[in-house]
Structures are given as C-alpha cells and as structure tokens.
Design a protein around this motif. Structure first.
Motif, short mmCIF file in Angstrom:
data_model
loop_
_atom_site.label_atom_id
_atom_site.label_comp_id
_atom_site.label_asym_id
_atom_site.label_seq_id
_atom_site.Cartn_x
_atom_site.Cartn_y
_atom_site.Cartn_z
N LEU A 31 10.98 10.76 5.67
CA LEU A 31 10.83 9.41 6.23
C LEU A 31 9.47 8.83 5.86
O LEU A 31 8.43 9.43 6.15
N ALA A 32 9.48 7.68 5.21
CA ALA A 32 8.24 6.92 5.00
C ALA A 32 7.94 6.21 6.30
O ALA A 32 8.84 5.61 6.89
N ALA A 33 6.69 6.30 6.78
CA ALA A 33 6.40 5.67 8.07
C ALA A 33 4.93 5.28 8.22
O ALA A 33 4.09 6.12 8.51
N PRO A 34 4.61 4.01 8.04
CA PRO A 34 3.29 3.51 8.44
C PRO A 34 3.33 3.22 9.94
O PRO A 34 4.37 3.39 10.58
N SER A 35 2.23 2.77 10.49
CA SER A 35 2.23 2.46 11.92
C SER A 35 3.18 1.30 12.21
O SER A 35 3.33 0.38 11.39
N ALA A 36 3.81 1.34 13.40
CA ALA A 36 4.88 0.39 13.73
C ALA A 36 4.32 -0.87 14.38
O ALA A 36 4.64 -1.19 15.53
N ASN A 85 0.86 -1.18 0.00
CA ASN A 85 0.00 0.00 0.00
C ASN A 85 0.89 1.23 0.00
O ASN A 85 1.98 1.19 0.56
N PRO A 86 0.41 2.34 -0.58
CA PRO A 86 1.24 3.54 -0.52
C PRO A 86 1.39 4.02 0.92
O PRO A 86 0.49 3.87 1.75
N VAL A 94 7.31 3.67 -2.21
CA VAL A 94 6.58 4.49 -1.22
C VAL A 94 5.17 4.78 -1.71
O VAL A 94 4.20 4.71 -0.96
N THR A 95 5.05 5.14 -2.99
CA THR A 95 3.74 5.52 -3.53
C THR A 95 3.07 4.33 -4.21
O THR A 95 2.01 4.48 -4.81
N ALA A 96 3.68 3.17 -4.14
CA ALA A 96 3.20 1.98 -4.84
C ALA A 96 2.97 2.31 -6.32
O ALA A 96 1.99 1.88 -6.92
#
Ligand code: AMP
Ligand code: MG
Length: 318
Positions: free
Chosen positions: A140-145, A62-63, A112-114
């Motif tokens: 920084l690319a950062a989804p939930s950890a 996912n992006p 990052v952007t898929a």
C-alpha cells in the motif's frame, strides 16, 4: 470525483474485509499507523495512486512511502542488503522507512516513486495497519491522510475533516501513538543517509549501525544519485506546450493528437498521471528530445505540469 461520505469502518473482521476489497478495487482508504493516519492505495496501480494526489490536492508528485506486512514482503520489491537487514531486525515493525533500489519485476507503479529507481518502504507496527495489509495482501502506498499543506492527521476525525467526500473509507482505530512521521534512511549507496528525521531517534539508528548517519548536505548528488535526489530527471531535453513536433523530437501526447506515446488519448488527467513517469522513461530511452502536448492546469494537471516543468528545467542546469 464523487461526493460520497467515506464509510467509517471498525478494525474488526467485517471492517477489514470491506477496507481490503475497496483497496483491491482501486479506491482510497485511510488507515491508522503508529505515526499518523495514512491515505492508502494499491501501490501496484498507477490509477489508484493517482487518486491519492487528487484527493490530497498535491501540487506535485512526490515519491510516496510503501507499506508492507514484513521484511519478506519488502524483499519482493527492493534489492535488500546487510545494512537494511540490521535496521529491519532492530526496528521493524516501527516508524523507520528505508530507501532501497527497486529490483527487477518489483511491480510498483512508477507514480509511487515519481519515476525514481529507488523505493521508500516500511513495515508499520500498528495492529490495524498490519491486519489491513494482510487482508489486502499487497503493498500500500500511503502518505499522510490530509489535504496538501495541512497538518498530519492523528485521528479519524482529523481525516474526515480534511478529506470528506474524497475517499472511500476510513478505518477508525482511535488516536495514533507516535504522532510524528517515520524517520527515513537512504540505503541505496555505500553510506546510510538520514533523509528525514522522524518518530525513531537518529541516535538509536546510529547505535545499531555503529556509525553516524550522513546528512543530506554531506552527500554529493553525483556520488549518490538515487540516494538523495527527490525527483526523476530525464536525460533528454523536454519542451512543454508543444503544438507540433520539431524535426528529431519525440512527442509525448495528451488527448486526440498524433504522437509517439500518449499520456491519455481521451484527455483523462488521472490516466495521464498514472502513465507520466513510465512514458517519460520509455521516450527518454530512445535518446531524442521530447516535446510534450499542452496539458490543462486544473486538478491533477497541476502536478503533472509541475513535474514536466522540472524535467524541462533541470536539463538546463546539468
Ligand atoms: P510522505 O508524504 O509523508 O509519505 O513523505 C514521503 C517522504 O519520503 C518524502 O519526504 C519523500 O521525499 C521521501 N521519499 C519517498 N521515496 C523516496 C525515494 N525513493 N528516495 C528518497 N526519498 C524518498
Ligand atoms: Mg504529509
């Protein structure tokens, strides 16, 4: 993947310097934001971003949201507009993510952007997140950890429970204040669209805009392709598990095969993930059907195959 325990770092000078240097080396560092703990990687490095998907065991690419220090830093990556200006003035730093068109020379890895031509970007308010972004000096690319499918972490202990052995470090600055993901607003076509409700109330956004936000269901994908589409779809047809090219096909290879572009000649799934969208774009631009070599389904291969099968399927319904 090594099984080292993540270093638990304090948001003091030494801890921030260590976290920034790990990120600069392409490692993963979890850090606090006002919404939830994010799992950060250098957004300019496809290899670093691939590690996010591996650590989270995400079954699909996912992006991701990119975090930057301020509006000026955001403007290096996206085409800015008046609406973005008003929303950023009112709500940045804070739990609002804006989706805007990527600009030329944006420098963001296509994973990052898929593969989309828009970028989700925000400026976090949390002091430790701000200090880390400044020490790192980049996006920084950062989804939930958290591992995929588990709830978002609002403390360093949550992060450790989910991702122990999978990440280099956790910057620990206590619990998160908001505890909800950021609100996402799409600004890449005429009317602003609410892409995800979150920590900033929709009413507050609408008050600043002086108009209601469109909902996803109100937007036709034909009018706003970059606005609501959640995945990149090549124009060319895509055939999976191809052992050999048929006449007229371009071959996207994996491993030691004869092909037009190779995702990873050595069969390294992290390298293949990092190359996936840019290679698809390059082959798609040549306007011929694409045949893809078989790719194993384990580890990052699951997400790679998921994206490729969507690319293969969506042609049938267009
Ligand atoms: P998270 O995993 O919490 O970082 O969630 C990221 C969210 O941002 C997902 O809902 C994505 O679909 C959305 N998103 C990220 N980039 C884009 C984009 N370019 N266009 C539309 N939605 C996006
Ligand atoms: Mg999440």
């Amino acid at each position: 993947m090594d099984e080292l325990r993540p270093a638990i770092l304090s948001p003091d000078h030494a801890g921030l310097a260590r976290a920034a240097s790990l990120l600069q080396r392409g490692e993963l560092v979890a850090f606090p934001t006002e919404t939830v703990y994010g799992l950060g990687a250098d957004a300019r490095s496809g290899r670093a971003v691939a590690r996010i998907f591996a650590a989270k065991d995400r079954p699909s690419f996912n992006p991701l949201i990119v975090h930057v220090t301020d509006r000026k830093a955001a403007e290096r990556h996206v085409r800015w507009n008046d609406t973005a200006d008003r929303l950023a003035t009112a709500f940045w730093p804070g739990p609002l993510t804006l989706v805007l068109p990527l600009k030329d020379g944006h420098g963001i890895a296509s994973l990052v952007t898929a593969g989309l031509d828009t970028l989700a970007i925000r400026v976090p308010a949390h002091p430790a997140a701000q200090q880390l972004l400044r020490a790192f000096d980049g996006p920084l690319a950062a989804p939930s950890a958290n591992p995929s499918g588990r709830i978002s972490p609002t403390s360093a202990a949550h992060v450790l429970a989910g991702l122990d052995g999978r990440i280099a470090a956790i910057l620990d600055d206590g619990p998160c204040a908001v505890g909800l993901e950021s609100t996402i607003v799409g600004l890449s076509s005429d009317d602003p669209v609410l892409l995800r409700p979150g920590g900033l109330a929709v009413e507050q956004i609408e008050a600043v805009l002086g108009q209601p936000l469109l909902r996803r269901s109100e937007v036709s994908p034909l009018n706003a392709p970059g606005q609501i589409s959640s995945h990149y779809a090549p124009a060319a047809s895509v055939r999976l598990n191809a052992q050999m090219a048929r006449p007229g096909e371009l071959v996207l290879g994996f491993g030691p095969v004869v092909c037009d572009l190779n995702l990873s000649p050595t069969g390294d799934l992290a390298e293949a993930a990092a190359n996936l969208f840019s290679h698809l774009h390059q082959l798609d631009a040549r306007g011929q059907p694409i045949a893809v070599s078989p790719i194993p389904g384990h580890g990052l291969g699951a997400a790679i195959n998921d994206r490729l099968s969507r690319a293969a399927a969506c042609r049938d319904i267009v």
